[in-house]
Design a protein around this motif. Structure first.
Motif, PDB file in Angstrom:
ATOM      1  N   TRP A 209       4.967  10.079  -7.144  1.00 23.95           N
ATOM      2  CA  TRP A 209       6.278  10.458  -7.686  1.00 23.95           C
ATOM      3  C   TRP A 209       6.478  10.074  -9.151  1.00 23.95           C
ATOM      4  N   GLY A 210       5.644   9.212  -9.687  1.00 24.50           N
ATOM      5  CA  GLY A 210       5.814   8.767 -11.069  1.00 24.50           C
ATOM      6  C   GLY A 210       6.061   7.273 -11.131  1.00 24.50           C
ATOM      7  N   ARG A 211       5.214   6.569 -11.867  1.00 22.52           N
ATOM      8  CA  ARG A 211       5.262   5.119 -11.869  1.00 22.52           C
ATOM      9  C   ARG A 211       6.498   4.560 -12.566  1.00 22.52           C
ATOM     10  N   ILE A 212       6.895   5.182 -13.666  1.00 20.55           N
ATOM     11  CA  ILE A 212       8.034   4.635 -14.408  1.00 20.55           C
ATOM     12  C   ILE A 212       9.299   4.717 -13.568  1.00 20.55           C
TER      13      ILE A 212
ATOM     14  N   PHE B 165       0.811  -1.219   0.000  1.00 18.28           N
ATOM     15  CA  PHE B 165       0.000   0.000   0.000  1.00 18.28           C
ATOM     16  C   PHE B 165       0.845   1.270   0.000  1.00 18.28           C
ATOM     17  N   PRO B 166       1.752   1.448   0.984  1.00 13.74           N
ATOM     18  CA  PRO B 166       2.500   2.711   1.024  1.00 13.74           C
ATOM     19  C   PRO B 166       3.374   2.948  -0.203  1.00 13.74           C
ATOM     20  N   LEU B 167       4.003   1.891  -0.719  1.00 15.90           N
ATOM     21  CA  LEU B 167       4.872   2.085  -1.884  1.00 15.90           C
ATOM     22  C   LEU B 167       4.065   2.348  -3.152  1.00 15.90           C
ATOM     23  N   SER B 168       2.866   1.793  -3.243  1.00 16.85           N
ATOM     24  CA  SER B 168       2.007   2.094  -4.392  1.00 16.85           C
ATOM     25  C   SER B 168       1.562   3.553  -4.361  1.00 16.85           C
ATOM     26  N   LEU B 169       1.267   4.057  -3.180  1.00 14.85           N
ATOM     27  CA  LEU B 169       0.894   5.472  -3.055  1.00 14.85           C
ATOM     28  C   LEU B 169       2.054   6.381  -3.456  1.00 14.85           C
ATOM     29  N   LEU B 170       3.257   6.016  -3.054  1.00 17.15           N
ATOM     30  CA  LEU B 170       4.427   6.803  -3.437  1.00 17.15           C
ATOM     31  C   LEU B 170       4.629   6.790  -4.950  1.00 17.15           C
ATOM     32  N   ALA B 171       4.386   5.638  -5.571  1.00 19.16           N
ATOM     33  CA  ALA B 171       4.546   5.542  -7.021  1.00 19.16           C
ATOM     34  C   ALA B 171       3.545   6.435  -7.738  1.00 19.16           C
ATOM     35  N   ASP B 172       2.298   6.466  -7.254  1.00 17.31           N
ATOM     36  CA  ASP B 172       1.288   7.340  -7.863  1.00 17.31           C
ATOM     37  C   ASP B 172       1.680   8.806  -7.719  1.00 17.31           C
TER      38      ASP B 172
ATOM     39  N   SER C 181       0.973   8.042 -17.689  1.00 12.10           N
ATOM     40  CA  SER C 181       0.384   6.955 -16.901  1.00 12.10           C
ATOM     41  C   SER C 181      -0.296   7.407 -15.622  1.00 12.10           C
ATOM     42  N   GLN C 182      -0.128   8.674 -15.221  1.00 15.28           N
ATOM     43  CA  GLN C 182      -0.737   9.084 -13.972  1.00 15.28           C
ATOM     44  C   GLN C 182      -2.236   9.268 -14.144  1.00 15.28           C
ATOM     45  N   PRO C 183      -3.071   8.553 -13.404  1.00  9.06           N
ATOM     46  CA  PRO C 183      -4.507   8.616 -13.567  1.00  9.06           C
ATOM     47  C   PRO C 183      -5.124   9.815 -12.894  1.00  9.06           C
ATOM     48  N   THR C 184      -6.322  10.159 -13.363  1.00  9.85           N
ATOM     49  CA  THR C 184      -7.096  11.191 -12.724  1.00  9.85           C
ATOM     50  C   THR C 184      -7.657  10.652 -11.421  1.00  9.85           C
ATOM     51  N   SER C 185      -7.623  11.455 -10.352  1.00 10.10           N
ATOM     52  CA  SER C 185      -8.091  10.972  -9.064  1.00 10.10           C
ATOM     53  C   SER C 185      -9.595  10.785  -9.077  1.00 10.10           C
ATOM     54  N   ILE C 186     -10.053   9.811  -8.312  1.00 13.52           N
ATOM     55  CA  ILE C 186     -11.472   9.520  -8.210  1.00 13.52           C
ATOM     56  C   ILE C 186     -12.082  10.413  -7.146  1.00 13.52           C
ATOM     57  N   LYS C 187     -13.193  11.058  -7.461  1.00 12.97           N
ATOM     58  CA  LYS C 187     -13.821  11.981  -6.537  1.00 12.97           C
ATOM     59  C   LYS C 187     -15.079  11.358  -5.962  1.00 12.97           C
ATOM     60  N   ASN C 188     -15.225  11.487  -4.649  1.00 16.80           N
ATOM     61  CA  ASN C 188     -16.388  10.984  -3.952  1.00 16.80           C
ATOM     62  C   ASN C 188     -16.643  11.869  -2.754  1.00 16.80           C
ATOM     63  N   SER C 189     -17.874  11.924  -2.304  1.00 15.89           N
ATOM     64  CA  SER C 189     -18.173  12.662  -1.090  1.00 15.89           C
ATOM     65  C   SER C 189     -17.605  11.921   0.105  1.00 15.89           C
TER      66      SER C 189
ATOM     67  N   VAL D 178      11.440   1.341 -12.260  1.00 12.52           N
ATOM     68  CA  VAL D 178      12.869   1.142 -12.515  1.00 12.52           C
ATOM     69  C   VAL D 178      13.637   1.049 -11.202  1.00 12.52           C
ATOM     70  N   GLY D 179      13.261   1.909 -10.241  1.00 14.91           N
ATOM     71  CA  GLY D 179      13.920   1.865  -8.943  1.00 14.91           C
ATOM     72  C   GLY D 179      13.692   0.542  -8.222  1.00 14.91           C
TER      73      GLY D 179
END
Length: 444
Positions: free
Chosen positions: A86-89, A77-84, A206-214, A93-94
């Motif tokens: 800082w940049g997935r590519i 979870f935490p590393l996936s959030l960092l990738a979103d 590759s960076q997706p648009t954030s999902i918006k919800n109340s 590679v890192g």
């Protein structure tokens, strides 16, 4: 594997990548996933050599395998959030560079503590690769191809496991266990060097648009991750069954060496066949539960049957003396041991809000690692130090009965929990897909 967290890509995302280039990206990303699992599983092929050279206990060997699964479970979870963020590519590679260098560190290790530290870093590097890698893949293909691509990408883990054990055994026989680790490391480093030359963040966007919800809607959706007995049982039952499957995969080369006097290369080759049987089981058992189950609760019945079949077949196998019949039964038992993946995932999907299915599957991955894949190898190793590996496998097979009991407990409240989810969805605003429609389709 934690592949689903990345599926939070916006449904509004547009694909502007040429198809040929997209397939190049898929091939490179798929290749790194294979490298990921080759680096993880090569250790299993060289267990006998490490045990002999460093005079290690089975418990110590099991810890070397379990530490990787533990890091994957904790850091996805935490590393996936960092990738979103800082940049997935760059992160892909890192990650690949880290696990490849750490695998090279395994080759240079002079003692157990150094090997354990290197395996720890292998786990850190591999933790979020699955989730971030599939995010990159689905971002460059049309939406209607996502299911096909996700399934194909996940199969890379099995192919990598087979190559890691099989090829690792061959390399270890001819070059020693250090040569086996070095070969896996060089493969990963080569792809990590090529990847950023061909793939860039700007070219694929590759960076997706954030999902918006109340806020209220978000809380209701997230609450479905844990607020029903059935979904908690799905997590626990799946984890318990993977305790069996994961343990068998890790210790099979050692078992073949001790009880069949197989060399490292032959033991690795047969262990690769066992891995392939597990992969086939994931596919065929999932298809069978979907095609033959005409009600939601029957999917749980299939899960129970798979657990009991795997336990019965494996108990029979390890009640026999070593020989061709035992090996055949082990392969059949592993088909059903890994076959739980499809029904368990279907349960989680039916019991959680569609808007957070990616998070739900990531939670399932976490449970699989913390309950099954991480503790299985070292617990079995600890028991093996006292009663031997053959008797330990008999006890491991009994865990499937516990998994079946958990799924049976879930079956009693499954339909009512689905109905509660449908009722709570009426309070959720902005949902793009009503839960009620899904429940009606499942009941049909």
């Amino acid at each position: 594997m934690a592949l689903n967290h990345a599926l939070l890509d916006s449904t509004e995302m547009k694909v502007g990548v040429p198809r040929a280039y997209a397939w190049v990206i898929f091939a490179l990303t798929f290749g790194l996933l294979i490298s990921d699992y080759m680096s993880r599983q090569v250790l299993n092929a060289v267990f006998p050599m490490l045990k002999s050279e460093w005079v290690l206990s089975d418990y110590q060997l099991g810890l070397l395998s379990s530490i990787v699964a533990l890091m994957v479970g904790l850091l996805t979870f935490p590393l996936s959030l960092l990738a979103d963020r800082w940049g997935r590519i760059k992160c892909l590679v890192g990650m690949a560079t880290l696990w490849s260098l750490a695998t090279l560190g395994c080759a240079w290790a002079e003692n157990y503590n150094q090997m354990f530290a290197a395996r720890f870093l292998v786990g850190v590097g591999e933790a979020a690769y699955g989730s971030v890698g599939i995010a990159v893949v689905v971002s460059v293909f049309p939406k209607h191809m996502r299911a096909t691509l996700s399934g194909a990408f996940m199969a890379g883990g099995m192919f990598g496991s087979v190559l890691g054990v099989g090829l690792g055994g061959v390399l270890a026989t001819h070059l020693g266990w250090r040569g086996a680790f070095t070969g896996m490391a060089l493969f990963g480093l080569t792809l990590a060097f090529i990847y950023p030359i061909i793939v860039s963040e700007k070219r694929i966007n590759s960076q997706p648009t954030s999902i918006k919800n109340s806020t209220g809607s978000c809380k209701i959706q997230l609450r479905s991750l844990f607020n029903s007995r059935s979904v908690l049982c799905a997590y626990i039952g799946s984890g318990l069954q993977l305790f069996v499957a994961g343990t068998m995969m890790v210790w099979m080369p050692s078992y073949l060496g001790r009880y069949y006097d197989m060399g490292t290369d032959k033991a690795g080759a047969f262990a690769a066949i066992v891995l392939l049987c597990s992969g086939l089981g994931m596919i065929f058992c999932g298809v069978a539960s979907d095609r033959l189950a005409n009600s939601p609760s029957r999917k749980i019945s299939f899960a129970i049957v798979y657990c009991l079949l795997s336990s019965g077949i494996l108990l029979l196998a390890f009640s026999l003396s070593p020989g061709p019949l035992q090996l055949t039964l082990i392969c059949f038992g592993m088909i059903f041991a890994a076959g739980i993946s499809g029904p368990a995932s279907a349960m989680v999907a039916n019991l959680t809000h569609p808007a957070i299915h990616a998070t739900a599957f990531a939670t399932l991955t976490l449970a699989n690692n913390l309950i099954g894949l991480a503790p299985g190898p070292f617990v079995t190793g600890k028991i093996s130090d006292h009663i031997g590996l053959h008797a330990s496998f008999q006890l491991v097979a009994l865990v499937s009965i516990a998994a079946a009991a958990v799924f049976y407990y879930a079956r009693r409240s499954y339909l009512s929990d689905m109905q509660k989810l449908e009722d709570s969805s009426e309070l959720s605003h902005g949902s793009s897909q009503p839960i009620g429609n899904n429940v009606q389709e499942e009941r049909a």
